[in-house]
Design a protein around this motif. Structure first.
Motif, mmCIF file in Angstrom:
data_model
loop_
_atom_site.group_PDB
_atom_site.id
_atom_site.type_symbol
_atom_site.label_atom_id
_atom_site.label_comp_id
_atom_site.label_asym_id
_atom_site.label_seq_id
_atom_site.Cartn_x
_atom_site.Cartn_y
_atom_site.Cartn_z
ATOM 1 N N MET A 1 23.612 -14.304 12.963
ATOM 2 C CA MET A 1 23.063 -13.420 11.927
ATOM 3 C C MET A 1 24.221 -13.140 10.974
ATOM 4 S SD MET A 1 20.654 -10.717 13.972
ATOM 5 C CE MET A 1 19.850 -10.158 12.473
ATOM 6 N N VAL A 2 24.319 -13.942 9.929
ATOM 7 C CA VAL A 2 25.447 -13.861 9.012
ATOM 8 C C VAL A 2 24.998 -13.177 7.717
ATOM 9 C CG1 VAL A 2 27.183 -15.186 7.762
ATOM 10 C CG2 VAL A 2 26.428 -15.951 10.023
ATOM 11 N N ASP A 3 25.560 -11.998 7.479
ATOM 12 C CA ASP A 3 25.278 -11.227 6.262
ATOM 13 C C ASP A 3 23.789 -10.945 6.096
ATOM 14 O OD1 ASP A 3 28.014 -11.339 5.744
ATOM 15 O OD2 ASP A 3 27.816 -13.182 4.582
ATOM 16 N N MET B 1 18.614 -5.367 6.289
ATOM 17 C CA MET B 1 17.361 -4.923 6.896
ATOM 18 C C MET B 1 17.269 -3.402 6.873
ATOM 19 S SD MET B 1 17.141 -7.304 10.257
ATOM 20 C CE MET B 1 16.625 -8.999 10.131
ATOM 21 N N GLU B 2 16.053 -2.923 6.878
ATOM 22 C CA GLU B 2 15.835 -1.484 6.961
ATOM 23 C C GLU B 2 16.369 -0.989 8.305
ATOM 24 O OE1 GLU B 2 14.791 0.609 4.623
ATOM 25 O OE2 GLU B 2 14.700 -1.105 3.261
ATOM 26 N N PRO B 3 16.926 0.219 8.342
ATOM 27 C CA PRO B 3 17.475 0.746 9.598
ATOM 28 C C PRO B 3 16.489 0.686 10.773
ATOM 29 C CG PRO B 3 18.152 2.133 7.787
ATOM 30 C CD PRO B 3 17.163 1.134 7.217
ATOM 31 N N ALA B 4 15.226 0.946 10.535
ATOM 32 C CA ALA B 4 14.225 0.923 11.616
ATOM 33 C C ALA B 4 14.012 -0.477 12.179
ATOM 34 C CB ALA B 4 12.900 1.485 11.106
ATOM 35 N N ASP B 5 14.375 -1.517 11.417
ATOM 36 C CA ASP B 5 14.184 -2.897 11.860
ATOM 37 C C ASP B 5 15.429 -3.495 12.531
ATOM 38 O OD1 ASP B 5 11.642 -2.810 10.727
ATOM 39 O OD2 ASP B 5 12.350 -3.586 8.802
ATOM 40 N N GLN B 6 16.563 -2.833 12.403
ATOM 41 C CA GLN B 6 17.818 -3.398 12.899
ATOM 42 C C GLN B 6 17.865 -3.474 14.428
ATOM 43 O OE1 GLN B 6 20.645 -0.877 10.877
ATOM 44 N NE2 GLN B 6 20.547 -2.091 8.998
ATOM 45 N N LYS B 7 17.565 -2.386 15.106
ATOM 46 C CA LYS B 7 17.620 -2.379 16.570
ATOM 47 C C LYS B 7 16.597 -3.347 17.173
ATOM 48 C CE LYS B 7 17.509 0.583 20.626
ATOM 49 N NZ LYS B 7 17.261 1.938 21.128
ATOM 50 N N PRO B 8 15.333 -3.346 16.725
ATOM 51 C CA PRO B 8 14.370 -4.289 17.313
ATOM 52 C C PRO B 8 14.767 -5.763 17.156
ATOM 53 C CG PRO B 8 13.200 -2.582 16.093
ATOM 54 C CD PRO B 8 14.667 -2.407 15.804
ATOM 55 N N ILE B 9 15.359 -6.132 16.024
ATOM 56 C CA ILE B 9 15.736 -7.546 15.856
ATOM 57 C C ILE B 9 16.937 -7.879 16.735
ATOM 58 C CG2 ILE B 9 17.274 -7.373 13.843
ATOM 59 C CD1 ILE B 9 14.680 -10.124 14.551
ATOM 60 N N LEU B 10 17.865 -6.951 16.905
ATOM 61 C CA LEU B 10 18.983 -7.177 17.819
ATOM 62 C C LEU B 10 18.468 -7.386 19.240
ATOM 63 C CD1 LEU B 10 21.559 -4.502 16.580
ATOM 64 C CD2 LEU B 10 21.804 -6.986 16.440
ATOM 65 N N GLU B 11 17.538 -6.541 19.660
ATOM 66 C CA GLU B 11 16.980 -6.664 21.011
ATOM 67 C C GLU B 11 16.186 -7.956 21.177
ATOM 68 O OE1 GLU B 11 15.039 -2.828 21.341
ATOM 69 O OE2 GLU B 11 16.808 -2.007 22.371
ATOM 70 N N LYS B 12 15.469 -8.347 20.150
ATOM 71 C CA LYS B 12 14.722 -9.609 20.207
ATOM 72 C C LYS B 12 15.677 -10.784 20.372
ATOM 73 C CE LYS B 12 11.119 -12.179 17.737
ATOM 74 N NZ LYS B 12 10.246 -12.219 16.554
ATOM 75 N N CYS B 13 16.766 -10.757 19.628
ATOM 76 C CA CYS B 13 17.765 -11.829 19.744
ATOM 77 C C CYS B 13 18.354 -11.876 21.151
ATOM 78 C CB CYS B 13 18.879 -11.626 18.721
ATOM 79 S SG CYS B 13 18.395 -11.919 17.015
ATOM 80 N N ILE B 14 18.760 -10.736 21.659
ATOM 81 C CA ILE B 14 19.400 -10.676 22.967
ATOM 82 C C ILE B 14 18.477 -11.200 24.061
ATOM 83 C CG2 ILE B 14 20.227 -9.059 24.738
ATOM 84 C CD1 ILE B 14 21.468 -7.429 22.383
ATOM 85 N N THR B 15 17.201 -10.841 24.016
ATOM 86 C CA THR B 15 16.267 -11.266 25.058
ATOM 87 C C THR B 15 15.919 -12.750 24.965
ATOM 88 O OG1 THR B 15 14.335 -10.567 23.768
ATOM 89 C CG2 THR B 15 15.265 -8.954 25.324
ATOM 90 N N HIS B 16 16.315 -13.419 23.890
ATOM 91 C CA HIS B 16 16.035 -14.851 23.742
ATOM 92 C C HIS B 16 17.295 -15.710 23.849
ATOM 93 C CE1 HIS B 16 12.182 -13.268 22.361
ATOM 94 N NE2 HIS B 16 11.717 -14.428 22.769
ATOM 95 N N LEU B 17 18.339 -15.139 24.441
ATOM 96 C CA LEU B 17 19.559 -15.912 24.693
ATOM 97 C C LEU B 17 19.489 -16.527 26.090
ATOM 98 C CD1 LEU B 17 22.329 -13.518 23.335
ATOM 99 C CD2 LEU B 17 21.635 -15.716 22.347
ATOM 100 N N ASN B 18 19.917 -17.774 26.193
ATOM 101 C CA ASN B 18 20.083 -18.398 27.499
ATOM 102 C C ASN B 18 21.213 -17.696 28.235
ATOM 103 O OD1 ASN B 18 18.077 -20.377 27.160
ATOM 104 N ND2 ASN B 18 19.503 -21.739 26.096
ATOM 105 N N PRO B 19 21.256 -17.782 29.579
ATOM 106 C CA PRO B 19 22.397 -17.218 30.309
ATOM 107 C C PRO B 19 23.713 -17.762 29.733
ATOM 108 C CG PRO B 19 20.675 -17.866 31.839
ATOM 109 C CD PRO B 19 20.260 -18.369 30.472
ATOM 110 N N GLY B 20 24.639 -16.864 29.456
ATOM 111 C CA GLY B 20 25.915 -17.253 28.865
ATOM 112 C C GLY B 20 25.861 -17.391 27.359
ATOM 113 N N GLY B 21 24.703 -17.127 26.763
ATOM 114 C CA GLY B 21 24.544 -17.268 25.317
ATOM 115 C C GLY B 21 25.222 -16.163 24.536
ATOM 116 N N SER B 22 25.371 -16.388 23.233
ATOM 117 C CA SER B 22 26.053 -15.433 22.353
ATOM 118 C C SER B 22 25.217 -15.109 21.130
ATOM 119 C CB SER B 22 27.387 -16.006 21.861
ATOM 120 O OG SER B 22 28.275 -16.199 22.925
#
Length: 194
Positions: free
Chosen positions: A90-92, A97-118
């Motif tokens: 997620m570069v720049d 994003m609107e503040p209300a959308d920032q946390k949900p997109i971070l959580e969505k990204c994290i839950t879709h990482l393979n083990p050991g993913g970044s």
């Protein structure tokens, strides 16, 4: 050649942080320039780039050097059907994003990482903005040129603490790499803890 260009643009760090092979997602890929460079620097990387600008996606999809391991999709990240990824960029984007959308997109990204993913984020950090009084980069990208429909309003810069809190809630290690020499840009690397 791709490594030289990455180094020149200051994006060498992204090449070093993501795996040399695997599935990658680039959220807010724009014209796909960095996506292509990161793929060419390690051709076993498979990239999907998404962006909300249809014209930029059309340009990215029509690159002469596009191959089967690079795909660009016109889609908003919140509506995009994520798969599992070895790295998500997620570069720049996050600070736009609107503040209300920032946390949900971070959580969505994290839950879709393979083990050991970044999850690798470069964003403007509100705490540094206060310290240095803003930056020329931010001024020129937002105010005088009106580069987007919403450029007339201030961007909702986020606090680096939000990223740290979300990482901690998901038992992820958050490493902050401060590249702020003349800007408030921060790269944060979220590494999955097993």
């Amino acid at each position: 050649k791709a490594l030289l260009v990455l180094s020149y643009r200051g994006d060498q760090l992204f090449h070093e942080l993501i795996p040399r092979k695997g599935k990658m997602l680039d959220i807010g890929c724009g014209h796909g320039f960095m996506t292509y460079l990161l793929h060419f620097a390690a051709e076993e990387r498979e990239f999907t780039g998404i962006d909300t600008d249809e014209d930029k996606i059309a340009t990215a999809n029509n690159c002469f050097s596009k191959d089967a391991k690079i795909n660009f999709i016109f889609e908003d990240a919140s509506a995009f059907a994520f798969k599992s990824y070895d790295a998500i960029l997620m570069v720049d984007v996050l600070h736009c994003m609107e503040p209300a959308d920032q946390k949900p997109i971070l959580e969505k990204c994290i839950t879709h990482l393979n083990p050991g993913g970044s999850l690798i984020i470069r964003t403007d950090n509100k705490a540094l903005m206060r310290r240095d009084g803003g930056t020329l980069t931010n001024f020129f990208s937002n105010k005088p040129f009106m580069l987007s429909e919403d450029a007339s309003k201030d961007l909702p810069y986020l606090s680096g603490q939000l990223i740290k809190d979300v990482a901690a809630a998901h038992r992820m290690n958050c490493t902050e790499i401060n590249q702020a020499k003349h800007s408030s840009d921060i790269v944060q690397d979220f590494c999955f803890l097993q």
